[in-house]
Design an enzyme around this catalytic site. Structure first.
Site, short mmCIF file in Angstrom:
data_model
loop_
_atom_site.label_atom_id
_atom_site.label_comp_id
_atom_site.label_asym_id
_atom_site.label_seq_id
_atom_site.Cartn_x
_atom_site.Cartn_y
_atom_site.Cartn_z
N HIS A 1 0.89 -1.40 0.08
CA HIS A 1 0.03 -0.43 0.55
C HIS A 1 1.02 1.00 0.10
O HIS A 1 2.10 1.74 0.68
CB HIS A 1 -0.96 -0.03 1.42
CG HIS A 1 -0.06 0.09 2.46
ND1 HIS A 1 0.05 0.90 3.15
CD2 HIS A 1 -0.06 -1.07 3.28
CE1 HIS A 1 1.08 0.61 4.18
NE2 HIS A 1 0.95 -0.49 4.46
N ASP A 2 0.11 2.23 -0.78
CA ASP A 2 0.55 3.54 -0.68
C ASP A 2 2.37 3.14 -1.51
O ASP A 2 2.71 4.95 -1.40
CB ASP A 2 0.58 3.86 0.54
CG ASP A 2 -0.45 3.98 1.40
OD1 ASP A 2 -1.19 4.74 0.64
OD2 ASP A 2 -0.64 3.65 2.17
N GLY B 1 5.22 -0.96 2.85
CA GLY B 1 4.31 0.21 2.30
C GLY B 1 5.27 1.42 2.45
O GLY B 1 5.77 1.60 2.99
#
Length: 262
Positions: free
Chosen positions: A121-122, A139
């Site tokens: 994520h991200d 992440g």
């Protein structure tokens, strides 16, 4: 849409260009948008708020747009954005973002993502990147253009990797890796600069010489980071291209929050 195999499950609300090819048993969710010329292999699952550009090749069993592997995630409307011309090989997983960051995971264009890579994520990935087999990005990792990570490289969350940087097989990165620098080991240690990669991208002898000088100032003169940055700044004035390379390095070092690989 003749390019969709009859066994594929494509939500009628998904937006696929008429030229998109979808293989057997693929599953595509309602909030997915896919651009012209993209092919999606058998058994792929593409879900979430996912936008995929043109002319991508997504091989079998990839999972794109699944919720982030973050226990804080509570169903917020986060996204995955993939640009044009990427190759995404078997069993690659790329998750959407989280509300604690920009809310979006991004993959640029013309990237080569080999089998079993995980992009958490991200993460924010630029263009022309190569991630060899089983690279694992935690992440919030940022990768600059033309970065090349060797197979089984593991990258700690929030680490930044500069443009043209390179890692060896089984490298563990827990600190930022500056532009142009090669690293290897567990933990990673700086080993030199990515000379061959720069030559392939059209860097002439003068530009490579400046990059070598920056690497020596960072790693071979026994200088503090602040002192090295001052001396790197003094290298300006040789030309527009070399000044741009110096600015790339200086901007990266100024933004480093985890320290740099030494």
């Amino acid at each position: 849409m003749t390019g969709i195999h009859p066994t594929a499950l494509v939500d009628p609300r998904a937006e696929l260009h008429a030229s998109v090819q979808v293989g057997p048993y693929a599953v595509i969710g309602p909030h997915v948008r896919v651009g012209a010329g993209t092919s999606i292999g058998p058994h792929c699952v593409i879900e979430g708020e996912t936008t995929i550009g043109q002319d991508n090749r997504i091989f079998q069993f990839a999972s794109l747009g699944a919720p982030p592997q973050d226990k804080k995630y509570a169903g917020e409307p986060t996204r995955l954005e993939i640009g044009d011309g990427n190759t995404i090989r078997e069993f690659v997983t790329i998750n959407t973002g989280t509300a604690q960051d920009a809310g979006v995971t991004r993959l640029g264009r013309d990237n080569w993502i080999m089998a079993y890579v995980h992009i958490a994520h991200d993460c924010q990935l630029g263009d022309h990147i190569i991630l060899a087999n089983a690279v694992q990005l935690a992440g919030h990792v940022h990768l600059g253009d033309w970065a090349f990570l060797g197979g089984l490289t593991g990258v700690h969350q929030f680490v930044r990797i500069g443009a043209h940087a390179m890692t060896a097989f089984q490298t563990r990165l827990a600190q930022d890796l500056p532009p142009f620098v090669t690293a290897g080991g567990n933990p990673a240690e700086a080993q030199g600069i990515n000379v061959e990669g720069l030559r392939r991208r059209g860097y002439g002898a003068e530009r490579i010489a400046i990059v070598k000088q920056m690497q020596r100032l960072l790693y071979r003169k026994g200088l503090t980071l602040e002192a090295a940055r001052e001396q790197i700044e003094a290298l300006r004035g040789e030309g527009a291209e070399t000044d741009a390379d110096i600015a790339l390095m200086q901007d990266f070092l100024a933004a480093a929050t985890r320290g740099i690989v030494r």
